[in-house]
Design an enzyme around this catalytic site. Structure first.
Site, PDB file in Angstrom:
ATOM      1  N   ASP A  26       1.216  -1.270   0.178  1.00 35.85           N
ATOM      2  CA  ASP A  26      -0.014  -0.162  -0.127  1.00 35.85           C
ATOM      3  C   ASP A  26       0.900   1.355  -0.062  1.00 35.85           C
ATOM      4  OD1 ASP A  26      -2.402  -1.976   0.197  1.00 35.85           O
ATOM      5  OD2 ASP A  26      -1.941  -1.651   2.530  1.00 35.85           O
ATOM      6  N   LYS A  47       1.284   4.127  -8.142  1.00 39.05           N
ATOM      7  CA  LYS A  47       1.212   5.278  -8.652  1.00 39.05           C
ATOM      8  C   LYS A  47       2.697   5.506  -9.547  1.00 39.05           C
ATOM      9  CE  LYS A  47       2.232  10.047  -8.259  1.00 39.05           C
ATOM     10  NZ  LYS A  47       1.360  10.711  -7.409  1.00 39.05           N
ATOM     11  N   HIS A  77      -3.492  -1.860  -6.920  1.00 41.95           N
ATOM     12  CA  HIS A  77      -2.433  -0.968  -7.373  1.00 41.95           C
ATOM     13  C   HIS A  77      -3.437   0.068  -7.722  1.00 41.95           C
ATOM     14  CE1 HIS A  77       1.741  -3.006  -7.324  1.00 41.95           C
ATOM     15  NE2 HIS A  77       1.307  -3.228  -5.962  1.00 41.95           N
ATOM     16  N   VAL A 125       2.613   9.691  -0.655  1.00 40.45           N
ATOM     17  CA  VAL A 125       1.266  10.706  -0.330  1.00 40.45           C
ATOM     18  C   VAL A 125       1.399  11.539   0.482  1.00 40.45           C
ATOM     19  CG1 VAL A 125      -1.000   9.242  -0.095  1.00 40.45           C
ATOM     20  CG2 VAL A 125       0.514   8.201   1.087  1.00 40.45           C
ATOM     21  N   LYS A 169       3.004   2.156  -5.262  1.00 42.19           N
ATOM     22  CA  LYS A 169       4.083   1.561  -6.448  1.00 42.19           C
ATOM     23  C   LYS A 169       3.069   1.718  -7.972  1.00 42.19           C
ATOM     24  CE  LYS A 169       3.891  -2.390  -4.552  1.00 42.19           C
ATOM     25  NZ  LYS A 169       3.823  -1.857  -2.389  1.00 42.19           N
TER      26      LYS A 169
END
Length: 429
Positions: A12, A17, A40, A333, A15
């Site tokens: 999570d 993106k 993903h 993020v 990867k």
């Protein structure tokens, strides 16, 4: 040139993106392990997608997407996923499937469900996708490679009869469920053969030819280093190796051809499933981070389950990067953290009264407590920023501190879900 894109933590990390972003300059993208048990999430010009079997570079017309021999192949899921793209006006991707990939059989999924049911509150948190039973059969030498769909029917039936004899002992006597029937499985195998036939190839030979022609190749890993069967938080791990080194095995290429390893790291921590998670937070604090996190919140792309969340864990990430053989880090993020006045970082583990900097084995991990260092927050929205210099100083210093703590160069900072939400950064190490 071959680059691996892998995760440092529990999965999570984002990867998909990063793969989608970097695939623009690549010719081939290879999934080298795992199956439909993790997803993903991709957001691009076509919309938002959750991929489970396909590599995350399928949205570019110039790329070839390969499912390597190390993958646990759910054939109906793959076909369904390809159709889900074309139904939304994504051009049909060029997909090749290794003739040596192992097939997730219907009874693998049943056995996964039955075992989780039997374990009850002591379950592993499986996605019930049949991955562990598939890999178990692979190593017990009773699995089915894709090429076996094309063997003579009498040979295929003979092998299925043997498998049913073995499996029915457990299914009937341990789980109290209906026995498998050879005729049903033979019909399923005929269907699988027709489904997968257009995609089957000797992908190892294809990749060797591509290497000789100087093609740019991405190896896309599933989950992260802490879910690796050998080096993760065993037994709460996945059933395949999540490490870049396994990319050579799972794709069928020489190990020395992997020149770069981009390890994806989250600016805070998250995990789906059970297992030790030292920097985990709870209650309203966790709910707020979960709600703000990711693109639409921290919920599993495959299961929809709320992800467990916590502060950035430098101990676990440093270990994960080391095990991956990291050459550069993509930090993802960063944008959800803008609401915090202060942001803790886990910089050590306290185990039996002593402070540790090295990530321990599971026995000691279960008793570890986080040692936190608090960084000032930046109290602003950093999404939409494209230049490192334009980030708030507190945000820059947070990234700088993470780089110092893990000891690996951060070259990419992701501040949004889109493929263009990327800041290129010059490492300070």
């Amino acid at each position: 040139m071959i680059k691996a894109i892998v995760g440092a933590n529990w999965g999570d990390e984002g990867k998909g993106k990063i793969t989608d972003t970097l695939a623009e300059n690549c010719d081939i993208i290879v999934r080298f392990q795992g199956g439909s048990n993790a997803g993903h999430t991709i957001k691009n010009n076509y919309g938002k997608f959750a991929l489970h079997m396909l590599p995350s570079g399928v949205f570019y017309g110039h790329t070839t997407s390969i499912l390597g021999n190390g993958v646990a192949l759910n054939i109906p899921k793959l076909i369904e996923e390809i159709k889900s793209l074309t139904d939304r006006d994504v051009p049909a991707p060029k997909v090749l499937v290794s003739d040596r990939a192992h097939i997730v059989m219907p009874y693998h999924i049943l056995l996964d469900e039955y075992e989780e049911e039997r374990l009850g509150g002591k379950s592993f948190g499986s996605t019930k996708s049949g991955i562990a039973p598939c890999y178990s059969d692979k190593y017990a030498k009773i699995g089915f490679q894709v090429n076996e769909l094309f063997m003579p029917e009498d040979k295929l039936r003979e092998k299925l009869e043997n498998v049913c004899t073995l499996k029915n002992v457990m299914i009937v006597n341990l789980y109290g469920k209906p026995a498998l029937k050879v005729d049903d499985l033979m019909e399923t195998m005929k269907q699988y053969k027709e489904m997968i036939k257009p995609y089957v190839a000797n992908t190892s030979a294809f990749l060797h030819q591509a290497i000789s022609e100087g093609k740019n190749i991405l190896l896309e890993g599933q989950l992260g280093a802490l879910k690796d069967t050998d080096h993760g938080i065993y037994p709460m791990v996945t059933s395949s190796s999540t490490l870049a080194a396994f990319g050579a095995v799972g794709a069928g290429i020489p190990p020395y051809e992997i020149k770069e390893v981009t390890t994806v790291v989250k600016a805070y921590s998250s995990a789906v499933g059970a297992g030790a998670f030292v920097s985990e937070i709870f209650g309203e604090e966790a709910d707020e981070l979960r709600r703000r996190g990711g693109d639409g919140g921290e919920f599993g792309a495959t299961t929809g389950r709320p992800r467990r969340v916590g502060w950035f864990d430098a101990v676990a990430t440093r270990y994960g990067c080391r095990m991956q053989g990291t050459t550069e880090v993509a930090l993802t993020v960063i944008d959800p953290l803008g609401y915090l006045d202060e942001i803790p970082i886990c910089v050590g583990y306290e185990i039996d009264g002593e402070i540790h900097q090295d990530f321990p084995n599971t026995t000691y991990l279960e008793t570890a407590k986080p040692v936190l260092k608090t960084m000032p927050g930046w109290k602003s929205d950093v999404s939409g920023i494209r230049n490192w210099e334009d980030l708030p100083k507190a945000c820059q210093e947070y990234v700088n501190e993470i780089e110092r703590q893990i000891g690996f160069p951060i070259t990419l900072v992701s501040n949004g879900p889109g493929r263009d939400d990327i800041i290129h950064r010059t490492p300070q190490l």
